[in-house]
Scaffold this active site. Sequence first.
Site, PDB file in Angstrom:
ATOM      1  N   LYS A  94       0.803  -1.216   0.000  1.00  0.00           N
ATOM      2  CA  LYS A  94       0.000   0.000   0.000  1.00  0.00           C
ATOM      3  C   LYS A  94       0.845   1.280   0.000  1.00  0.00           C
ATOM      4  O   LYS A  94       0.461   2.282  -0.608  1.00  0.00           O
ATOM      5  CB  LYS A  94      -0.954   0.013   1.193  1.00  0.00           C
ATOM      6  CG  LYS A  94      -2.121  -0.954   1.070  1.00  0.00           C
ATOM      7  CD  LYS A  94      -3.108  -0.745   2.206  1.00  0.00           C
ATOM      8  CE  LYS A  94      -4.344  -1.598   2.037  1.00  0.00           C
ATOM      9  NZ  LYS A  94      -5.366  -1.312   3.074  1.00  0.00           N
ATOM     10  N   GLY A 129      -6.083   5.061  17.875  1.00  0.00           N
ATOM     11  CA  GLY A 129      -5.021   4.585  17.008  1.00  0.00           C
ATOM     12  C   GLY A 129      -4.520   5.712  16.130  1.00  0.00           C
ATOM     13  O   GLY A 129      -5.211   6.712  15.900  1.00  0.00           O
ATOM     14  N   GLY A 169     -16.500  -3.662  11.016  1.00  0.00           N
ATOM     15  CA  GLY A 169     -15.639  -3.405   9.875  1.00  0.00           C
ATOM     16  C   GLY A 169     -16.088  -4.055   8.581  1.00  0.00           C
ATOM     17  O   GLY A 169     -15.507  -3.785   7.533  1.00  0.00           O
TER      18      GLY A 169
END
Length: 298
Positions: free
Chosen positions: A72, A132, A254
């Site tokens: 990525k 996070g 998710g």
Amino acid sequence: MSQVLPPNPKFAVIGDPIIQSLSPEIHLPVLRHYVDNPSFEKIRVRRGELPQWLDRVREEGYVGFNVTMPHKLEIARYLDELVMEADLIGSVNAVVNRDGRLYGYSTDALGFFTALRENGIDYDDKRILILGAGGAASALAHRAILENAHRVDILARRGEQAHDLVTGVRAHVRNAGLAWGRLDMHNLQRSASRADIIINATPQGMVGVEAQWEDLSFLQSLPKHAVVCDIIHAPRKTAFLAEAERLGYTIQNGVDMLIYQALVSDHLFLGLDIDYPAMAKVVKDAIHKEGGCASGVT
């Protein structure tokens, strides 16, 4: 931007490992609805092989492909142009081939907020707390500000990482309402008490990850109207979400983010408007039949 597609258009997902990917099961039911005879391959591309893969994309005329770990970040340097969050965070999970010119996108965060909207959850002018400060959190923070969130708080175990993320967003978006801090109980309780939406963007609670939440009592500080989200899709209901649900909060896992980021990718690949609610149902039904991670999702 409408694409002129070749006959039997080719799509793919690349990564290493790639055998576990559900991308074909997610994308093909959608692509088949809009184009004839599409293919969607899972292709293992090892570290160092990206240039050869991109040559193949151009030579064989792949319309687009998704990117998963470990590529990525690295793939961004090989593309002709980065668009949307990809340009801001330097991470790419979808690439579109337009006449041999390769455009990189990051669709995860847009998929997340599209899922919220399609599930009837309003995030305009809301206070969002992100737990996070990794790549997913960075994409979510950028997109939250672009989507007109009132304020975004970032909490991370390494406070300097949260600080760097906030600094990065402020460099790209003027007058962004942001704050950062260490992910400790004091900050969790304080930030949760004023959050309309809280998002776990840490790996805590994921299948195969040792780290788990030791104390979820901070969820009790949330306002009663708050929405609790986890970007983890396996398990479908993490301990974080299970506790929030027990406390009576609206939750989102998710799986919807996984599906909607794919639908956003398909929109980019095809250059066509996608009927998101209808196609999300098609994908969930398809994965349920395959016994995949979205089984049982409503």
